[in-house]
Design a protein around this motif. Structure first.
Motif, PDB file in Angstrom:
ATOM      1  N   ALA A 156       0.831  -1.204   0.000  1.00  0.00           N
ATOM      2  CA  ALA A 156       0.000   0.000   0.000  1.00  0.00           C
ATOM      3  C   ALA A 156       0.866   1.255   0.000  1.00  0.00           C
ATOM      4  N   ARG A 171       0.876   3.917  -3.061  1.00  0.00           N
ATOM      5  CA  ARG A 171       0.526   5.306  -2.738  1.00  0.00           C
ATOM      6  C   ARG A 171       1.622   6.259  -3.206  1.00  0.00           C
ATOM      7  N   VAL A 188      -4.248   5.141  -2.840  1.00  0.00           N
ATOM      8  CA  VAL A 188      -4.517   3.717  -2.973  1.00  0.00           C
ATOM      9  C   VAL A 188      -5.741   3.367  -2.144  1.00  0.00           C
ATOM     10  N   VAL A 247      -7.485   0.269  -0.172  1.00  0.00           N
ATOM     11  CA  VAL A 247      -7.089  -1.019   0.402  1.00  0.00           C
ATOM     12  C   VAL A 247      -8.325  -1.785   0.843  1.00  0.00           C
ATOM     13  N   LEU A 252      -5.298  -4.142  -3.456  1.00  0.00           N
ATOM     14  CA  LEU A 252      -4.947  -2.734  -3.592  1.00  0.00           C
ATOM     15  C   LEU A 252      -5.423  -2.241  -4.951  1.00  0.00           C
TER      16      LEU A 252
END
Length: 269
Positions: free
Chosen positions: A187, A191, A197, A199, A265
């Motif tokens: 993540a 990002r 992002v 999740v 993700l």
């Protein structure tokens, strides 16, 4: 007792293409364990949901296509999308053989990239995420699956306890194999590259009522784990001792229980 995992180096390309994924058999053994997953995670359905409003023809790269199940699902449910299977291993018979960090596609040429449970194999996961971003057109989607840091702690315990059974006083740390791009690290990387992002967390339990599928899963990891055994121990030694532990747990508890934590993700270029 505290069990530690370690973030190991990238898996040797020869191990991946010549052993782990020379064909789909070891991967199939790992996937088969999820027949007992509760609650189930329908990976194909989750990917389709994230591509729901993606216009055809895409195209969509299925990077690390493995057994091909995801490509087949997408082609069946979204025939308007052109799905292109990509994998490092020619033995898995993808349409395109390529490394995830050196994709033979032009900048901004695809509508979506799928990287399900494979970015931890990349030589450099950060470079791989940047490469996936490169091939996406503006508004294109990245969908990546991976496991969390606390996924399947039972494997680390089985590794440590089995080695102690075999007389190893200080067992080497267990290498999960996916720690280089787990849900938390992944993540952060996504990002950094994409700016944002999303999740999705999925916690589950796998309670396998017989020893055979658990042992098959364990044996499918031998390409990596056998190399980590202390000198003087063979994989046959470890497998035999682990088999006894697995069978004893099934007889005692009625199942070998694995607690899982996985996730997906999603990011937009």
């Amino acid at each position: 007792m505290t069990h530690h995992t370690t973030v190991g180096p990238a898996v040797d390309r020869g191990v991946l293409t010549g052993e782990e994924y020379a064909d789909a058999s070891r991967l199939a053994d790992r996937i088969s364990l999820y027949a007992w997953q509760r609650p189930r995670l329908d990976i194909g359905g989750a990917v389709l949901e994230r591509l729901r409003d993606l216009p055809g023809p895409g195209p969509v790269l299925d990077v690390g296509w493995g057994t091909g199940a995801l490509t087949r699902r997408l082609r069946a449910d979204r025939p308007d999308l052109r799905v292109i299977p990509v994998d490092l291993s020619a033995g898995l018979r993808p349409e395109v053989v390529a490394e995830v960090d050196r994709l033979p596609f032009a900048d901004g040429s695809v509508g979506a990239v799928l990287a399900m449970y494979m970015l931890y194999y990349a030589a450099d996961p950060a470079n791989a995420v940047r490469e996936l971003r490169r091939v996406l057109r503006p508004g294109g989607r990245l969908v990546a699956g991976t496991n969390a840091a606390d996924d399947k702690p039972q494997w680390a315990r089985l590794w440590t306890d089995t080695l102690r059974d075999l007389g190893v006083r200080e067992p080497p740390p267990y290498d999960r194999g996916d720690a280089r791009f787990d849900l938390e690290r992944g993540a952060e990387l996504v990002r950094e590259v994409f700016g944002a992002v999303e999740v999705y967390d999925h916690r589950h339990e796998i309670a396998v009522p017989e020893a055979g599928p658990v042992l098959a899963y364990l044996h499918s990891t031998r390409g990596r784990q056998a190399r980590a055994l202390p000198n003087g121990l063979t994989w046959a030694d470890f497998r035999s001792a682990a088999s006894g532990r697995i069978q004893a747990e099934v007889e005692r508890s009625g199942a070998f229980v694995i607690t899982g934590h996985t996730g997906i993700l999603t990011a937009v270029a």
